[in-house]
Each structure stands twice: as C-alpha cells, then as structure tokens.
Design an enzyme around this catalytic site. Structure first.
Site, PDB file in Angstrom:
ATOM      1  N   ASP A  42      41.778  90.292  88.102  1.00 30.14           N
ATOM      2  CA  ASP A  42      41.862  88.989  88.758  1.00 30.14           C
ATOM      3  C   ASP A  42      42.463  89.189  90.143  1.00 30.14           C
ATOM      4  O   ASP A  42      43.326  90.047  90.335  1.00 30.14           O
ATOM      5  CB  ASP A  42      42.635  87.963  87.936  1.00 30.14           C
ATOM      6  N   ASP A 131      45.460  78.159  85.470  1.00 31.46           N
ATOM      7  CA  ASP A 131      46.613  79.058  85.521  1.00 31.46           C
ATOM      8  C   ASP A 131      47.860  78.181  85.461  1.00 31.46           C
ATOM      9  O   ASP A 131      48.248  77.556  86.442  1.00 31.46           O
ATOM     10  CB  ASP A 131      46.548  79.867  86.821  1.00 31.46           C
ATOM     11  N   GLU A 133      51.832  78.263  84.422  1.00 29.09           N
ATOM     12  CA  GLU A 133      52.896  79.235  84.175  1.00 29.09           C
ATOM     13  C   GLU A 133      54.151  78.828  84.929  1.00 29.09           C
ATOM     14  O   GLU A 133      54.241  77.714  85.455  1.00 29.09           O
ATOM     15  CB  GLU A 133      52.423  80.619  84.609  1.00 29.09           C
TER      16      GLU A 133
END
Length: 249
Positions: A42, A131, A133
């Site tokens: 990524d 994403d 987090e």
C-alpha cells in the site's frame, strides 16, 4: 490538509505493541503457513514516483493506493499511481484515511467515491478501503464515544455501498477496534478485514471477524520500483481469489 503519515505510523506502531471477507467474499480461513497468500503493497505520496512495471515484475499482485483523507484532501500522486498500477497488471484499490471528527461518515464516503474510490468490474479494481485507526492529529478515538464511532463507521460503509454497490474493505488494528468501537461485530458479516499487525502473524483479530482478507505485516518492506520503505501486505488467498473479490464474485 496534507496528511502527516510518518507521525501516524509511530502512533500505530506504539498501539500495535499493546496487542500481541466474509465467507461469501473470500472463502479462505487458513493462515499464511497453511495456504497460498498473494503479496501486495500500500502506498501514498510518501513513496514518491513509483515504477509500477518493476513493482509488478517483482511479484507484487495488488496495491491499495491512498486516494483521500477527511473531506478536503486528495493524495497528489493518486491519479498517476492508480492508472499506472492498472496498466502494469497490478490489481489496485483506493483507500480513504478517516477523520471521524471532521464530518459525517456519509460525507467522507461520498468524497472518496467522487475522487477515485468508485468501483468497476474490470478484474483489476478492488472495493475501496476505509482506513480507520489511531488519530495522528489528536485523541485516539477522535473524541467520539464507542457508540458514536459505530454510528460513524456504519454511516460511511452504508453510503459507500449505496454509491458503488460494494462492501468496503476495513483497515484497522485489533486494539483500536476494541478501544474505539467496543468490539463491534457489525461489519464483519460482509466487509473484508484488512488487519494491521507488524509481526510474524496476524494475531488476534477484532471480535467477530471470522478471518482476515488482507494483512499489513510490515511498514519497512522493500520492493523494486519503490524508493525506500513501503508497507507490505498479504491477501489471504491466491490471485484467482483476489480477482474474484475484485469482480464481486
């Protein structure tokens, strides 16, 4: 606002030390030692200019490429990377760095879908990834309660599904998911899990997740065609299963 990914990486690394697709999407439950895994990476603007032909020739099969963050930032290298990866034969997917304290999940899902995160059945485009987090800019859970965080994530996932027809991938850590959602099990019936754990195994998964579909196992990998460190990942299956996920089969 431009992302500060290196600082976020340090925060994530510290969080990871605290912890040692649904069956209809990817029917694989074995560990890397027991089944074929497919290598990937990524990337974001921090990797600079990438030679995607060299990346593909090195054996990399897929890549998640940063598209957006919040509601106003688009990675300046996204368009070039997304097209070049496809042309090199790399199965690509976009990802969105969530900032749940900036706007609703629906607003951010629409921003992603309008800025490269849409989907097409072309055998080389994965559903985009959320994403979600540790917050690199402030409180770990963005100032949201566990209930409010679950609501935000559901809003994002439902909006992305309505917009694209696909269940988004979810990138997270087990510790963050437990801390900030209260071990919410809701998404794992349909949404592929992309687990982040820089170690020799994926470790304990978020509560209710039957298995991982993607595993980010290091932030300091090296790959021909990429200058410097790059995140390395596995897909939990072979390339044919990865293509099936790309094509929603």
């Amino acid at each position: 606002m431009a992302p500060i990914r290196p600082r976020m990486r340090r925060i994530l690394a510290a969080a990871l030390t605290l912890t040692a697709t649904a069956a209809t999407l990817v029917a694989v439950t074995a560990t890397p030692a027991q089944a074929a895994t497919t290598p990937g990476i990524d990337v974001s603007r921090y990797q600079g200019t990438i030679n995607w032909t060299s990346v593909r020739n090195s054996g990399i099969q897929f890549a998640f490429i940063k598209a957006t963050e919040g509601t106003s930032y688009k990675d300046p290298n996204f368009n070039r990377n997304y097209v070049a990866a496809y042309n090199a034969g790399v199965i690509r997917g976009a990802y969105h760095f969530a900032l749940p304290n900036r706007s609703s999940g629906a607003v951010q899902a629409r921003y992603l879908a309008s800025n490269g995160g849409a989907w097409s059945a072309d055998s080389r485009t994965l559903p985009a990834a959320l994403d979600i987090e540790y917050n690199p800019y402030g409180p770990s859970c963005y100032g949201l309660s566990q209930s409010a965080m679950r609501t935000w994530i559901a809003d994002f996932l439902n909006t992305y599904r309505a917009r694209t027809g696909r269940y988004a991938v979810i990138y997270t850590t087990t510790n963050w998911w437990s801390t900030c959602t209260g071990n919410w099990r809701g998404p794992w019936a349909n949404h592929p899990l992309w687990i982040a754990r820089w170690a020799s195994s994926p470790g304990t998964l978020p509560a209710g997740a039957p298995f991982w579909s993607f595993w980010q196992y290091t932030a300091s990998g090296r790959v021909p065609g990429v200058s410097g460190d790059v995140d390395r990942n596995y897909f939990n299956g072979n390339r044919s299963r990865l293509i099936a996920l790309a094509n929603n089969r």
